[in-house]
Structure formats: C-alpha cells, structure tokens
Design a protein around this motif. Sequence first.
Motif, PDB file in Angstrom:
ATOM      1  N   GLU A  16       0.820  -1.217   0.000  1.00  0.00           N
ATOM      2  CA  GLU A  16       0.000   0.000   0.000  1.00  0.00           C
ATOM      3  C   GLU A  16       0.849   1.261   0.000  1.00  0.00           C
ATOM      4  O   GLU A  16       0.609   2.175  -0.805  1.00  0.00           O
ATOM      5  CB  GLU A  16      -0.929  -0.021   1.223  1.00  0.00           C
ATOM      6  CG  GLU A  16      -2.037  -1.058   1.109  1.00  0.00           C
ATOM      7  CD  GLU A  16      -2.731  -1.359   2.423  1.00  0.00           C
ATOM      8  OE1 GLU A  16      -3.708  -2.131   2.419  1.00  0.00           O
ATOM      9  OE2 GLU A  16      -2.300  -0.821   3.469  1.00  0.00           O
ATOM     10  N   VAL A  53       1.304   3.817  -3.366  1.00  0.00           N
ATOM     11  CA  VAL A  53       1.000   5.251  -3.313  1.00  0.00           C
ATOM     12  C   VAL A  53       2.216   6.067  -3.739  1.00  0.00           C
ATOM     13  O   VAL A  53       2.101   7.032  -4.499  1.00  0.00           O
ATOM     14  CB  VAL A  53       0.546   5.649  -1.897  1.00  0.00           C
ATOM     15  CG1 VAL A  53       0.455   7.170  -1.763  1.00  0.00           C
ATOM     16  CG2 VAL A  53      -0.803   5.016  -1.579  1.00  0.00           C
ATOM     17  N   TRP A  78       2.606   5.725  -7.486  1.00  0.00           N
ATOM     18  CA  TRP A  78       1.474   6.408  -8.140  1.00  0.00           C
ATOM     19  C   TRP A  78       1.693   7.919  -8.142  1.00  0.00           C
ATOM     20  O   TRP A  78       1.491   8.592  -9.163  1.00  0.00           O
ATOM     21  CB  TRP A  78       0.195   6.041  -7.395  1.00  0.00           C
ATOM     22  CG  TRP A  78      -1.093   6.402  -8.068  1.00  0.00           C
ATOM     23  CD1 TRP A  78      -1.306   6.639  -9.402  1.00  0.00           C
ATOM     24  CD2 TRP A  78      -2.370   6.548  -7.437  1.00  0.00           C
ATOM     25  NE1 TRP A  78      -2.630   6.912  -9.634  1.00  0.00           N
ATOM     26  CE2 TRP A  78      -3.303   6.864  -8.455  1.00  0.00           C
ATOM     27  CE3 TRP A  78      -2.804   6.411  -6.122  1.00  0.00           C
ATOM     28  CZ2 TRP A  78      -4.663   7.079  -8.175  1.00  0.00           C
ATOM     29  CZ3 TRP A  78      -4.159   6.605  -5.849  1.00  0.00           C
ATOM     30  CH2 TRP A  78      -5.065   6.945  -6.856  1.00  0.00           C
ATOM     31  N   ARG A  79       2.112   8.472  -7.021  1.00  0.00           N
ATOM     32  CA  ARG A  79       2.361   9.916  -6.926  1.00  0.00           C
ATOM     33  C   ARG A  79       3.522  10.327  -7.842  1.00  0.00           C
ATOM     34  O   ARG A  79       3.448  11.345  -8.536  1.00  0.00           O
ATOM     35  CB  ARG A  79       2.662  10.296  -5.481  1.00  0.00           C
ATOM     36  CG  ARG A  79       1.435  10.307  -4.577  1.00  0.00           C
ATOM     37  CD  ARG A  79       1.807  10.216  -3.105  1.00  0.00           C
ATOM     38  NE  ARG A  79       2.716  11.280  -2.680  1.00  0.00           N
ATOM     39  CZ  ARG A  79       2.325  12.456  -2.190  1.00  0.00           C
ATOM     40  NH1 ARG A  79       1.031  12.719  -2.055  1.00  0.00           N
ATOM     41  NH2 ARG A  79       3.209  13.350  -1.810  1.00  0.00           N
ATOM     42  N   LEU A 135      -5.653   4.126  -9.779  1.00  0.00           N
ATOM     43  CA  LEU A 135      -4.670   3.093  -9.503  1.00  0.00           C
ATOM     44  C   LEU A 135      -5.423   1.776  -9.514  1.00  0.00           C
ATOM     45  O   LEU A 135      -6.325   1.555  -8.702  1.00  0.00           O
ATOM     46  CB  LEU A 135      -4.012   3.307  -8.141  1.00  0.00           C
ATOM     47  CG  LEU A 135      -3.034   2.204  -7.710  1.00  0.00           C
ATOM     48  CD1 LEU A 135      -1.777   2.248  -8.568  1.00  0.00           C
ATOM     49  CD2 LEU A 135      -2.684   2.334  -6.239  1.00  0.00           C
ATOM     50  N   ALA A 156      -8.524   2.479  -6.894  1.00  0.00           N
ATOM     51  CA  ALA A 156      -8.493   3.729  -6.139  1.00  0.00           C
ATOM     52  C   ALA A 156      -8.492   4.858  -7.155  1.00  0.00           C
ATOM     53  O   ALA A 156      -7.775   4.793  -8.154  1.00  0.00           O
ATOM     54  CB  ALA A 156      -7.243   3.790  -5.268  1.00  0.00           C
ATOM     55  N   THR A 173      -8.916   9.335  -7.816  1.00  0.00           N
ATOM     56  CA  THR A 173      -8.862  10.660  -7.204  1.00  0.00           C
ATOM     57  C   THR A 173      -8.447  11.676  -8.249  1.00  0.00           C
ATOM     58  O   THR A 173      -7.774  11.333  -9.224  1.00  0.00           O
ATOM     59  CB  THR A 173      -7.831  10.678  -6.061  1.00  0.00           C
ATOM     60  OG1 THR A 173      -7.766  11.987  -5.495  1.00  0.00           O
ATOM     61  CG2 THR A 173      -6.446  10.296  -6.540  1.00  0.00           C
ATOM     62  N   LEU A 192      -4.368  14.016  -4.872  1.00  0.00           N
ATOM     63  CA  LEU A 192      -3.344  12.995  -4.609  1.00  0.00           C
ATOM     64  C   LEU A 192      -2.006  13.647  -4.299  1.00  0.00           C
ATOM     65  O   LEU A 192      -1.302  13.240  -3.362  1.00  0.00           O
ATOM     66  CB  LEU A 192      -3.210  12.061  -5.810  1.00  0.00           C
ATOM     67  CG  LEU A 192      -2.139  10.967  -5.683  1.00  0.00           C
ATOM     68  CD1 LEU A 192      -2.528   9.964  -4.593  1.00  0.00           C
ATOM     69  CD2 LEU A 192      -1.924  10.254  -7.020  1.00  0.00           C
ATOM     70  N   PRO A 249       0.770  10.993   2.036  1.00  0.00           N
ATOM     71  CA  PRO A 249       0.538   9.618   1.572  1.00  0.00           C
ATOM     72  C   PRO A 249      -0.608   8.909   2.278  1.00  0.00           C
ATOM     73  O   PRO A 249      -1.179   7.956   1.736  1.00  0.00           O
ATOM     74  CB  PRO A 249       1.881   8.934   1.854  1.00  0.00           C
ATOM     75  CG  PRO A 249       2.889  10.030   1.772  1.00  0.00           C
ATOM     76  CD  PRO A 249       2.202  11.248   2.311  1.00  0.00           C
ATOM     77  N   TYR A 294      -3.536   9.833   2.564  1.00  0.00           N
ATOM     78  CA  TYR A 294      -4.726   9.958   1.714  1.00  0.00           C
ATOM     79  C   TYR A 294      -4.793   8.822   0.693  1.00  0.00           C
ATOM     80  O   TYR A 294      -5.837   8.161   0.533  1.00  0.00           O
ATOM     81  CB  TYR A 294      -4.697  11.313   1.007  1.00  0.00           C
ATOM     82  CG  TYR A 294      -5.750  11.512  -0.048  1.00  0.00           C
ATOM     83  CD1 TYR A 294      -7.082  11.755   0.287  1.00  0.00           C
ATOM     84  CD2 TYR A 294      -5.415  11.485  -1.399  1.00  0.00           C
ATOM     85  CE1 TYR A 294      -8.044  11.946  -0.696  1.00  0.00           C
ATOM     86  CE2 TYR A 294      -6.372  11.678  -2.389  1.00  0.00           C
ATOM     87  CZ  TYR A 294      -7.681  11.913  -2.029  1.00  0.00           C
ATOM     88  OH  TYR A 294      -8.627  12.105  -3.001  1.00  0.00           O
ATOM     89  N   GLY A 295      -3.683   8.571  -0.001  1.00  0.00           N
ATOM     90  CA  GLY A 295      -3.670   7.508  -1.001  1.00  0.00           C
ATOM     91  C   GLY A 295      -3.813   6.133  -0.393  1.00  0.00           C
ATOM     92  O   GLY A 295      -4.467   5.251  -0.966  1.00  0.00           O
ATOM     93  N   LEU A 302      -7.401   5.426   0.270  1.00  0.00           N
ATOM     94  CA  LEU A 302      -8.113   5.100  -0.968  1.00  0.00           C
ATOM     95  C   LEU A 302      -7.928   3.627  -1.329  1.00  0.00           C
ATOM     96  O   LEU A 302      -8.883   2.944  -1.726  1.00  0.00           O
ATOM     97  CB  LEU A 302      -7.611   5.988  -2.113  1.00  0.00           C
ATOM     98  CG  LEU A 302      -7.960   7.475  -2.075  1.00  0.00           C
ATOM     99  CD1 LEU A 302      -7.309   8.189  -3.260  1.00  0.00           C
ATOM    100  CD2 LEU A 302      -9.470   7.690  -2.092  1.00  0.00           C
TER     101      LEU A 302
END
Length: 465
Positions: free
Chosen positions: A273, A277, A280-281, A297, A325, A327, A332, A337, A339-340, A343
């Motif tokens: 997880e 994130v 992804w960011r 994602l 997920a 957003t 994002l 992190p 927050y992500g 999600l």
Amino acid sequence: MKKSMEIPDCQYPSGPVLVQPSGPTPKHRLYLSNLDDQKFLRFSIKYLYVFREAVPIDRLRSALSDILVHYFPLAGRLTRVVSGGGSEEGLESEEKLEVDCNGEGAIMAEGFVDISANEFCSRPPNRSWRKLLYRVPDASTFLGVPPLVIQVTHLTCGGMILCTAINHCLCDGIGTSQFLHAWAQATANPLSDPQVMPFHDRTMLKPRKPPQNNFPHPEYGVDLIGNNSSSSLSLNQFLLSQPLTPISLTFSSSHILHLKKQCTPSIKCTSFEILAVHVWRAWAKSLELPSTLQIKLLFSANVREKIKPNLPQGFYGNGFVLGCAETPVNQLLASNPYYGIRLIQLAKQSLHDGYVRSVIDLLEEKGSIPDMSASLVISAWSRLGLEELDFGSGKPLHMGPLTSEIYCVFAPVVGDLGAINVVISVPEGVAERFKHYCIKGFEEREEKSEIEGVNNGERYCEIVF
C-alpha cells in the motif's frame, strides 16, 4: 567505454520439442470463467529466472512431462467456444474461450548465450531480454501460442536462464507460482507428488441467471466520477506517442519503513500500500497531468477467500479482480501519503463476495475491459514465493518479469524478503523526472548507484539505492 546493455543472440543447438504428459490425461473442454477469459488477460505471464548452476535439460523435460499429468490443461490448446446445441454445424463464439485438453504438449526450447550469470545480472532490464524466450513461428494470433512455452538458456559460467510464458487465461500469479513450484519439486525429487494438487474446475465462478450488476465498477469505466474523457484520451495518446523506457528500482525494507513514517496521521498499512502510493504519486508528477484529471490506480486483489464459498485449495485459475483507487490529481499530490493509502484500503474493503459476483455478471453482459485511459496498473509478485523456486541446484540469483511494458510489477528481491523491486516502463521523455520523484527524500539517507545504457536509441535505467 560502457559495455552494451544488449545481450548476445541466442544459439539453438536443436529445434524446440513438444513435452507431452507422461501418462493418460482427461480429454475434454475446460470451461474458463469470465475472470479467466477477459480480453485484457489474453497474453502470457513471462517470468525470467537466473540460476548459478544449470539443471540437466533431460531432468527438466522429464519432470515437466510428469507434472503435466496433473496440470494437463497447460498441455492443451485455447480455442473458441463452440455453440450450436449439439449440431454438427456448431458455431464458434467470437468472444468466449475454453481449453481443449488434448494433451498436445508444452513447447520447450534449449539455447546458449555467450554471457555469464554475473554479467547478465549486472545489466538492467531491456528489450534484448526477449531473445531468451522462444518465439513460436507462424503463431500470428493469440490462440496460436500454446498455453505453456519454456526456454532454458545455458550460460558460459555453467548457469542457466529459465524463461516461462504461461497463458494468463489459465492461471493468475498465485496459480503460476503453484505450477512452477510443482515442476521444481518434481525435478528435484522425481518420485514425489505435488504438495498441493491442482483444482481445475472454474464453474463456481459462473455468472448468475439473470446477471445482476449491483455495484459501480470504476475499474471498468462504469459509473465514473466526473467527466474527464477528453483529458484521459489526451493522456492515453501521450503515453502511446513515445518509446517506453524500462526502469527498475529496488526499495529495501528500510526504504519502505521510511515511507511509512511520512504518513500523517500514522496509519497501519502494508508494504504494498505505501509503495503503491509512492509510485502512483511519482507517476502522476512526472507526467505533469492536469490538476483536475481523475486518475486511477488499478491493482490485482486475490479473492479466493472473498468468494462464498471460498475457492478450493489448489485452485490455480484467475481468482482475482481489480481493485480501483481513484482521485483527482491535485488531491493525490497535495495530500499526505495517508490519503492515497486510505483510498487503496477502502478499495480493498469493497471486494466482498457480492462485488466479485457483480464483476462476473458485468463481464457476462458487456465483456468490459479495464479503463486504462488515465490509470496506473500494478501487479504484485512480491508475496507469491516466486523467488523461492529450486529445481535442485539452488534458488535463483534473480527473478523478475521478462518485460514490463503493460503493467508496473512489484517483484521479489532474491535474498531480501522485505525488499521490493519496482519494474515499470514510462515514456522516455519523463523517465528522469519519474526517477527523481521516486528517490526524492532518500538521497541524504543512503548512497545510490545508477546504471544507464543506450541501445538502439532507447535508454534503460536501473537504480539501486
């Protein structure tokens, strides 16, 4: 002068052979569930292993022949479903696939390449690795490639590279790991039976009658929040407009712990997880996406124990659905992190039996494909035991994907259970930015080494920090 990143061409002393089951096997058509024969799974999962010491090819073939008695669908051939009420003039469905369990056999090729295991492992992933998997001639269509293709490549040091291509319509990651361990066990201990017997039947995943699509499915672009179709299309066109640069980044357990400590407030989360994130960011930042664009994602989630009743032990078909997920980009990137992670966790919590059944029914009604227009797709291989494979000569020096052009792969790191190797391909114009955002914040903590090469106009990068 830097050495070329490209590996030498493979030499084949003889042609490939068909490895058939060593004993009698059932001859019938195997039903594939809607989770199995999704259009986006119509490819082979390609694994690459490097071993310090080679195993005799005859032992590998003999063990494969024995294990195919148990995994006989992998010795069959994919075909379209024939319908027609028993008529001799039945019609072939253009959509639905099944397996003709005919025992025709898996393809195994033997090659040689002028490189040592250490030399190979010192080079970053690149497209020349494709030389290490036999290309089936005259296989112009997906159905023309056997479900199982293997190449054993001998190295100058006495080691070997093992590449396997296993059709995704027959197996998911858990299933491929189960099969590979069974083959390895049969090679190392020829008289032993598989520790886990395969369960072939997939009818427990049949759609309901009538189908009931009870939930929104943003992973398939159904009931999207907002309307970003034009921006998503532009992003998709951009991603396809440039050559892709494969990048490999290894995150140690200490790196992952450092990322977890950045979460405010503190949150209990898995390594997957927090790293998902983080990647992804970095992906969204490097692509410089519009701030209001809704991005996703998508990640594979095992539902063997979500389905009621649970899928049986030994089930090796596709027992996963896509978690989603989503957003806006600005939320994002502007958020912690935490927050992500929330999600992703909320997406996981939604994957109960009713949701999985709704996915199966949606695929029955619409044959939907995942929404890839503004999505990062991550496939996690890091907890499947793939790096533990031992054919009798020791565990591998390296395990990873042969290519990474479709998804981001979280691969295991041999010898370091807590580490994860992120293998991803990004447009070459954003590769430097992507690497920068991935390692930002780590530079002062540890030294990093960077290997870069140029090959046929493409850049390949591997970072270990």
